[in-house]
Structures are given as C-alpha cells and as structure tokens.
Design a protein around this motif. Sequence first.
Motif, PDB file in Angstrom:
ATOM      1  N   GLY A  48      33.327  46.676  42.733  1.00 56.87           N
ATOM      2  CA  GLY A  48      33.553  48.238  42.535  1.00 56.87           C
ATOM      3  C   GLY A  48      31.870  48.705  42.393  1.00 56.87           C
ATOM      4  O   GLY A  48      31.362  48.521  43.254  1.00 56.87           O
ATOM      5  N   GLY A  49      31.633  49.233  41.208  1.00 56.96           N
ATOM      6  CA  GLY A  49      30.512  49.821  40.981  1.00 56.96           C
ATOM      7  C   GLY A  49      29.257  49.230  41.209  1.00 56.96           C
ATOM      8  O   GLY A  49      28.144  49.673  41.603  1.00 56.96           O
ATOM      9  N   GLY A  50      29.112  47.930  41.036  1.00 54.47           N
ATOM     10  CA  GLY A  50      28.114  47.043  41.127  1.00 54.47           C
ATOM     11  C   GLY A  50      26.840  47.350  40.204  1.00 54.47           C
ATOM     12  O   GLY A  50      25.617  46.933  40.571  1.00 54.47           O
ATOM     13  N   SER A  51      27.158  47.640  38.846  1.00 53.35           N
ATOM     14  CA  SER A  51      25.842  47.813  38.109  1.00 53.35           C
ATOM     15  C   SER A  51      25.173  46.482  37.692  1.00 53.35           C
ATOM     16  O   SER A  51      23.925  46.343  37.673  1.00 53.35           O
ATOM     17  CB  SER A  51      26.440  48.535  36.689  1.00 53.35           C
ATOM     18  OG  SER A  51      27.103  47.499  35.940  1.00 53.35           O
ATOM     19  N   ASN A  52      26.018  45.537  37.853  1.00 52.65           N
ATOM     20  CA  ASN A  52      25.399  43.877  37.619  1.00 52.65           C
ATOM     21  C   ASN A  52      24.670  43.647  38.667  1.00 52.65           C
ATOM     22  O   ASN A  52      23.263  43.185  38.639  1.00 52.65           O
ATOM     23  CB  ASN A  52      26.554  42.958  37.067  1.00 52.65           C
ATOM     24  CG  ASN A  52      26.907  42.995  35.568  1.00 52.65           C
ATOM     25  OD1 ASN A  52      26.069  42.674  34.901  1.00 52.65           O
ATOM     26  ND2 ASN A  52      28.164  43.374  35.478  1.00 52.65           N
ATOM     27  N   MET A  53      25.014  44.016  39.964  1.00 49.73           N
ATOM     28  CA  MET A  53      24.426  43.586  41.166  1.00 49.73           C
ATOM     29  C   MET A  53      23.034  44.408  41.301  1.00 49.73           C
ATOM     30  O   MET A  53      22.070  43.787  41.532  1.00 49.73           O
ATOM     31  CB  MET A  53      25.333  44.043  42.420  1.00 49.73           C
ATOM     32  CG  MET A  53      24.728  43.850  43.691  1.00 49.73           C
ATOM     33  SD  MET A  53      23.542  45.439  44.346  1.00 49.73           S
ATOM     34  CE  MET A  53      24.956  46.711  44.102  1.00 49.73           C
ATOM     35  N   ALA A  67      29.749  39.424  40.727  1.00 48.54           N
ATOM     36  CA  ALA A  67      29.128  40.362  39.804  1.00 48.54           C
ATOM     37  C   ALA A  67      30.132  41.653  39.866  1.00 48.54           C
ATOM     38  O   ALA A  67      30.250  42.499  40.729  1.00 48.54           O
ATOM     39  CB  ALA A  67      27.854  40.949  40.229  1.00 48.54           C
ATOM     40  N   GLY A  68      31.426  41.441  39.045  1.00 44.16           N
ATOM     41  CA  GLY A  68      32.283  42.426  39.374  1.00 44.16           C
ATOM     42  C   GLY A  68      33.288  42.329  40.596  1.00 44.16           C
ATOM     43  O   GLY A  68      33.720  43.117  40.885  1.00 44.16           O
ATOM     44  N   ILE A 102      29.950  36.598  35.788  1.00 45.23           N
ATOM     45  CA  ILE A 102      29.903  37.026  34.692  1.00 45.23           C
ATOM     46  C   ILE A 102      31.154  37.625  34.011  1.00 45.23           C
ATOM     47  O   ILE A 102      31.785  38.181  34.973  1.00 45.23           O
ATOM     48  CB  ILE A 102      28.880  38.018  34.515  1.00 45.23           C
ATOM     49  CG1 ILE A 102      28.673  38.547  32.911  1.00 45.23           C
ATOM     50  CG2 ILE A 102      29.380  39.458  35.273  1.00 45.23           C
ATOM     51  CD1 ILE A 102      27.242  39.078  32.705  1.00 45.23           C
ATOM     52  N   PRO A 105      33.635  39.247  30.927  1.00 39.33           N
ATOM     53  CA  PRO A 105      33.192  40.156  29.854  1.00 39.33           C
ATOM     54  C   PRO A 105      33.979  39.630  28.618  1.00 39.33           C
ATOM     55  O   PRO A 105      34.751  40.665  27.891  1.00 39.33           O
ATOM     56  CB  PRO A 105      33.679  41.324  30.165  1.00 39.33           C
ATOM     57  CG  PRO A 105      34.657  41.395  31.415  1.00 39.33           C
ATOM     58  CD  PRO A 105      34.209  39.914  31.861  1.00 39.33           C
ATOM     59  N   LEU A 126      28.557  45.970  28.494  1.00 39.79           N
ATOM     60  CA  LEU A 126      28.136  46.108  29.664  1.00 39.79           C
ATOM     61  C   LEU A 126      26.462  46.143  29.460  1.00 39.79           C
ATOM     62  O   LEU A 126      25.623  45.489  30.324  1.00 39.79           O
ATOM     63  CB  LEU A 126      28.490  47.194  30.328  1.00 39.79           C
ATOM     64  CG  LEU A 126      28.220  47.543  31.950  1.00 39.79           C
ATOM     65  CD1 LEU A 126      28.806  46.164  32.614  1.00 39.79           C
ATOM     66  CD2 LEU A 126      28.663  48.673  32.271  1.00 39.79           C
ATOM     67  N   GLU A 143      25.548  42.519  29.386  1.00 38.92           N
ATOM     68  CA  GLU A 143      25.634  41.809  30.584  1.00 38.92           C
ATOM     69  C   GLU A 143      24.272  42.064  31.760  1.00 38.92           C
ATOM     70  O   GLU A 143      23.843  41.146  32.218  1.00 38.92           O
ATOM     71  CB  GLU A 143      26.831  42.667  31.447  1.00 38.92           C
ATOM     72  CG  GLU A 143      28.031  42.259  30.789  1.00 38.92           C
ATOM     73  CD  GLU A 143      29.126  42.864  31.628  1.00 38.92           C
ATOM     74  OE1 GLU A 143      29.309  42.854  32.652  1.00 38.92           O
ATOM     75  OE2 GLU A 143      30.509  43.241  30.866  1.00 38.92           O
TER      76      GLU A 143
HETATM   77  C1  GRF Z   1      32.022  44.412  34.135  1.00 39.03           C
HETATM   78  O1  GRF Z   1      32.699  44.557  33.014  1.00 39.03           O
HETATM   79  C2  GRF Z   1      32.118  42.850  34.395  1.00 39.03           C
HETATM   80  O2  GRF Z   1      32.069  42.219  33.323  1.00 39.03           O
HETATM   81  C3  GRF Z   1      33.236  42.498  35.107  1.00 39.03           C
HETATM   82  O3  GRF Z   1      33.226  43.696  36.253  1.00 39.03           O
HETATM   83  C4  GRF Z   1      32.792  44.922  35.221  1.00 39.03           C
HETATM   84  C5  GRF Z   1      32.245  45.982  36.235  1.00 39.03           C
HETATM   85  O4  GRF Z   1      31.058  45.345  36.896  1.00 39.03           O
HETATM   86  N1  GRF Z   1      32.885  41.378  35.761  1.00 39.03           N
HETATM   87  P1  GRF Z   1      30.006  45.991  37.663  1.00 39.03           P
HETATM   88  O5  GRF Z   1      29.600  47.359  36.966  1.00 39.03           O
HETATM   89  O6  GRF Z   1      30.737  46.170  39.018  1.00 39.03           O
HETATM   90  O7  GRF Z   1      28.880  45.165  37.893  1.00 39.03           O
END
Ligand code: GRF
Length: 195
Positions: free
Chosen positions: A9-14, A87-88, A108, A110, A171, A174
């Motif tokens: 998805g959005g990849g904020s953790n990435m 990561a997501g 990761i 949640p 988040l 995270e």
């Molecule tokens: C986050 O809640 C993470 O815990 C789960 O996916 C969600 C979106 O993550 N694994 P990201 O914004 O795509 O990194």
Amino acid sequence: RQVALLISGGGSNMVKLAQSMAEPGHPARPCLVLSNNPAAGGLARAAEMGIPTAVVNHRDFPKDREGFEGELQAKLEASGADLICLAGFMRILTAGFTAQWAGRMLNIHPSLLPKYPGLNTHQRAIDAGDAWAGCTVHEVTADLDAGPALGQARVPIEQGDTADTLAARVLVQEHILYPRVLHRFASGNRTPLND
Ligand code: GRF
C-alpha cells in the motif's frame, strides 16, 4: 546488508526505513521495493527516493501461491537482497518461502504480539477493553505473526478511540520502532529491544 522492502500500500514504513538507511554509517541499504499491488502508492514514493522498484501482481497467479512466490524470489535474487523487511505487505507467505528466508526476514505487525495476530488488530483491542495497544517487529516464520519478537512499542487506548484514531497513534510508533530494530538487526544484534 542489502534490504528488499515488500509493500502492498502507501509504504509509510518503507519510507521511514529507507530514510533511516540513508543515514551515514548505517549497516544496511535498500536495494529494492517490491509490491504485490501494481497500484501501491509506495511504489512512486520509492521511485522518488531513487530505489529500484518491481511489481509481482498476486492476481496474475490465481490459486498458485508457489508461482507467485517464485516470481518474488526471482526479483529478490536479481536485486541482490540478503534481508527482507515486510512493511505493510498484505500477503501470507508459505512455509517454503519463509524457510528460504529464515533469519533474514522481518515484519511489523500492528499489535502487541502475541495478542491479536492477523487482521483488524485495533478494533479487537478496543472491543476487548484493553488499556494498551501497539506494534511488534518480529522475525517471520511459517506461523503467521508468531516469530520471535525483536521489539515492541506501546500506546494507550484513549476513551472514544476508533480503530482509525488508534491506528494513527500506533503508526507513529511503528515509524520509530522499525528503523531502530532494523539498525540493530543489520548490525548483527538479535537481542530484543526492551524500552
Ligand atoms: C500499518 O498499520 C502496518 O502496521 C501494517 O500495514 C499498515 C500500513 O503500513 N503492516 P504502510 O503505511 O504501508 O507502511
């Protein structure tokens, strides 16, 4: 270490992991951002950061998990990755794939594992009347969301919290926890972080 970041998805953790690895002296570098979802917003964010990207669309492999994972593996080998950070990433991986990457794949999740493996973790914590929620970085094994925890972060569940307000609070943690754990893990330190 050469790190492949798998997203859906959005990849904020990435983004946070890639930014962390760009700091001087960091023992790891991002070598690939790989998504099962061709529309994942994280692909454009990775490209903006100059990280090679690839897509293996799981919809191209209906009822063929091995075929999907074989393509993932081909992209991973071509990238030179020796460590995976999920990561997501929203696909369940087979025992064969997790065995191939045993000790070299992090995720990761949640929730404060072992509580709430699987989906809808925030709503479940709220419905249970828990006082705390949070996130866990763990090594990936064949059992879903059950590998050895490498670090956890907690947040309070507030009165009136919805799954969305709680998810937003988690988040933030995270984005702090995962880069800290990756730095330690890539440095060869596998002892869990205990705040
Ligand atoms: C986050 O809640 C993470 O815990 C789960 O996916 C969600 C979106 O993550 N694994 P990201 O914004 O795509 O990194």
